[in-house]
Write an enzyme that holds these catalytic residues in place. Structure first.
Site, short mmCIF file in Angstrom:
data_model
loop_
_atom_site.label_atom_id
_atom_site.label_comp_id
_atom_site.label_asym_id
_atom_site.label_seq_id
_atom_site.Cartn_x
_atom_site.Cartn_y
_atom_site.Cartn_z
N HIS A 254 0.94 -1.28 -0.05
CA HIS A 254 0.10 -0.07 0.02
C HIS A 254 0.79 1.12 0.07
O HIS A 254 2.07 1.31 0.50
CB HIS A 254 -0.89 -0.03 1.25
CG HIS A 254 -1.82 -1.24 1.11
ND1 HIS A 254 -3.15 -1.15 0.85
CD2 HIS A 254 -1.68 -2.44 1.77
CE1 HIS A 254 -3.70 -2.16 1.00
NE2 HIS A 254 -2.85 -2.92 1.46
N ARG B 296 19.71 -10.58 4.81
CA ARG B 296 21.30 -10.13 4.60
C ARG B 296 22.10 -11.23 4.22
O ARG B 296 21.70 -12.64 4.59
CB ARG B 296 22.03 -9.40 5.71
CG ARG B 296 21.31 -8.10 6.19
CD ARG B 296 22.01 -7.52 7.07
NE ARG B 296 21.36 -6.37 7.69
CZ ARG B 296 20.70 -6.09 8.71
NH1 ARG B 296 20.56 -7.10 9.54
NH2 ARG B 296 19.93 -4.83 9.10
N LYS C 51 15.39 -6.65 -0.57
CA LYS C 51 16.42 -6.49 -1.73
C LYS C 51 16.86 -7.73 -2.38
O LYS C 51 16.60 -8.84 -1.96
CB LYS C 51 17.70 -5.86 -0.97
CG LYS C 51 17.52 -4.46 -0.54
CD LYS C 51 18.61 -3.82 0.02
CE LYS C 51 18.38 -2.57 0.80
NZ LYS C 51 19.39 -2.02 1.56
#
Length: 174
Positions: free
Chosen positions: A109, A168, A154
């Site tokens: 959102h 990570r 990521k």
């Protein structure tokens, strides 16, 4: 193929018939695919879902294409209670293993009641551990591993293992 496996394939093909009738050309699934109990598939009028051969979803999995396209390769395994929701584009390569309770979404959102979407790509031979979350705009590389419980925000490079919140790269140090 054993009699038990033959029965599983037959009953799974019968489960696919309503999806083919309701969704027509917006839904395609390859041969020798299995859908477990209480697996739910939703494809909106503006979405398409394509699954390759030898796709297996255990039980209580949820695949939803609200708009855009979801493409799942050959020999993909979803353990139980996996939720994949698409509003733009989600692509899962070949020979991908996804453990139980994983969530994959290509949107979130924007705070004003609208959605922000970016494609999610999971490349060939990746492994996603239990309870992991893959968020919008992420590419998981070939042979990459996402550890159990990781939240991936990521990109993950080919052959890399990630863990944690946010995920990570695993350093290998104890």
């Amino acid at each position: 193929m054993s009699a038990r496996d033959s029965f599983r394939h037959l009953t799974s093909n019968m489960k696919l018939l309503p999806y083919r009738l309701v969704y027509g050309s917006r839904f395609h699934i390859g041969s020798a695919s299995i859908l477990g109990k209480m697996t739910k598939i939703v494809v909106s009028k503006t979405g398409t879902l394509e699954m390759g051969s030898c796709f297996e979803a255990r039980r209580m999995d949820y695949l939803s294409v609200q708009s855009g396209s979801m493409k799942i390769g050959n020999h993909v395994f979803l353990n139980q209670n996996v939720s994949i929701t698409c509003m733009d584009h989600i692509e899962i390569g070949n020979d991908v293993l996804i453990a139980n309770n994983v969530v994959i979404v290509d949107h979130d959102h924007d705070g004003n009641g609208s959605f922000v979407s970016r494609p999610v790509i999971i490349k060939d031979h990746a492994w996603i551990g239990a309870n992991a979350v893959i968020l919008k705009g992420v590419t998981i590389g070939e042979h990459a591993v996402v550890a159990a419980g990781a939240v991936v925000t990521k990109d993950v490079a080919d052959g890399t293992t990630v863990m944690g919140i946010p995920a990570r790269v695993q350093s290998g140090k104890n």
